[in-house]
Design a protein around this motif. Structure first.
Motif: not given
Length: 472
Positions: A457-461, A463-472
């Motif tokens: 299930p998608y959750g805060w973890r 979403r946080a990983l996606l934010r990190v991945m989209m920065r690189f």
């Protein structure tokens, strides 16, 4: 095709037989492939005199030396190159892996497609049967070859030799008329290669679409030669003429028309006439000049010339001889002043008629080429680096030779193929291996990996990983 069944039923049975054999042995080793290539090399080269005699009879006249140079030397070089490099081509190719997929590993694995269909034209019947077959065998495939009915002696000899050399479920040749050719292109091959006219190419592609059969089409077209502003003029004329008269112009990559700086038209004609005289002294009785393949093709060339003359073009005979319909000898002719509406300027000529067209600037020459369907070949004669760079990058063609004609096809490391109206796909060398292979991408995941971190299930973890991945 020798069989008690009707030709089409026999063809379908042969395809089923080869497909079953492929399923039993889908990935031949390099040693097996190399043995097949060596066997093909031996049987073709040992039979080259018999083939030259057969082609001479099929054409009405074709010099043995021309057959050796234009067909068998190229076959030998292509097989030798495949034997040198094929084992390396078979190896899996490592590919880079995205950082987010690590520690997974990526590679491309070449696999044989299965059963390949090859439709052969009449103009270089042995080369254009053997060339695709070499690529198909190097890639580990089985093949069925449809030869041309316009070269019956050559086609029958090729069929007999293949039958004596290869198992029927490995390589086979079928011979027959246009009805068999149409049926051939509608079979569910794993890949179909056709060499021939644009008109028939349309029909082949439509037929292949029924089974979504992938196709390679080598279709020809109107290949231009440009004599650039900085060309060595006499050399350029000599080279263009040599490329045009090979096989009496019955070559898919023959220069179809030539663009020359305005005011140089007559100089081109005079130099071309001198070149033909040197190449074919006593033209009417010279045995080195090839005949036109059939009365129908001869009459078509006469019609193209006559219609151009009627529309205001000037015909300049380049040899002291008249067309001979009995021997089907059509001497080379330069044509000036042909209107763009003439059939000569619209259709691929496929014979020794050469329109000479003036241009004012290199920009005009490039624009003239680009205003027409993309050709199978383009030839530029120029020693100026900037001009060469411009024509190379500002035109699109299946292949290009600079200060030369035809010879890019003889370079076995270069892919050969058309673009747009002149065809699709390519073969020869490594590109031929790729054409007849499925370059299968394979990703191998490690036992310990981070794939579970992005699973539902998608959750805060996540979403946080996606934010990190989209920065690189």
């Amino acid at each position: 095709m020798k069989n008690d069944l009707p030709d089409i039923a026999a063809l379908e049975a042969l395809l089923r037989e080869q497909r079953a054999a492929y399923r039993r042995a889908p990935y031949p080793s390099w040693d097996e492939r190399a043995a097949h290539l060596k066997t093909l090399r031996e049987v073709l080269l040992d039979s080259r005199d018999a083939f030259a005699d057969a082609m001479n009879a099929d054409f009405g006249n074709r010099a043995k030396e021309e057959s050796m140079l234009a067909e068998f030397l190229l076959i030998k070089e292509e097989i030798d190159s495949a034997l040198r490099h094929g084992k390396r081509w078979m190896k899996a190719q490592r590919r880079a892996t995205s950082k987010w997929l690590l520690p997974a590993r990526a590679k491309v694995v070449p696999q044989p497609l299965g059963v390949v269909g090859i439709i052969v034209p009449w103009n270089y019947p042995v080369l254009l049967a053997a060339g695709p077959l070499i690529s198909a065998l190097t890639a580990g495939n089985r093949a069925i070859i449809k030869m041309s009915e316009l070269t019956p002696r050559t086609s029958m000899l090729f069929e007999q030799l293949v039958a004596q050399t290869f198992a029927r479920d490995h390589v086979a040749v079928v011979n027959g008329d246009a009805a068999l050719a149409a049926a051939f292109s509608s079979q569910p091959f794993d890949h179909l290669l056709f060499t021939g006219s644009m008109k028939v190419g349309h029909e082949v592609m439509r037929a292949a679409a029924e089974h979504l059969t992938p196709v390679t089409l080598e279709l020809g077209g109107k290949s231009p030669a440009i004599v650039g502003p900085h060309a060595r003029f006499d050399y350029a004329v000599d080279s263009i003429v040599a490329g045009k008269v090979l096989n009496a112009g019955q070559t898919c990559i023959a220069p179809d028309y030539v663009l020359v700086p305005r005011g140089k038209e007559q100089a081109f004609v005079e130099r071309a006439r001198a070149r033909v005289a040197r190449m074919y002294p006593d033209f009417a009785r010279n045995a080195d000049y090839t005949s036109i393949i059939s009365a129908r093709h001869f009459q078509r060339l006469e019609r193209l010339a006559d219609e151009a003359r009627e529309q205001g073009a000037q015909l300049h005979a380049l040899a002291d001889a008249s067309p001979d319909p009995h021997a089907r000898r059509f001497p080379p002719v330069a044509v000036t002043g042909a209107p763009d509406t003439a059939a000569l300027m619209q259709e691929e000529i496929f014979g020794p008629l050469l329109p000479v067209i003036p241009y004012d600037t290199l920009d005009d020459a490039i624009a003239y080429v680009n205003a027409r369907p993309r050709p199978l070949a383009l030839y530029l004669y120029d020693d100026d680096k900037a001009s060469v760079g411009r024509v190379t990058h500002e035109t699109i063609a299946g292949g290009m030779s600079i200060n030369e004609t035809l010879m890019h096809l003889a370079c076995e490391s270069l892919p050969f193929g058309g673009v747009g109206a002149s065809g699709m796909g390519a073969y020869h060398g490594y590109e031929g291996f790729v054409t007849f292979s499925k370059m299968k991408p394979v990703l191998t995941q490690a036992r310990f990996n981070a794939r579970g971190l992005i699973a539902p299930p998608y959750g805060w973890r996540v979403r946080a990983l996606l934010r990190v991945m989209m920065r690189f």
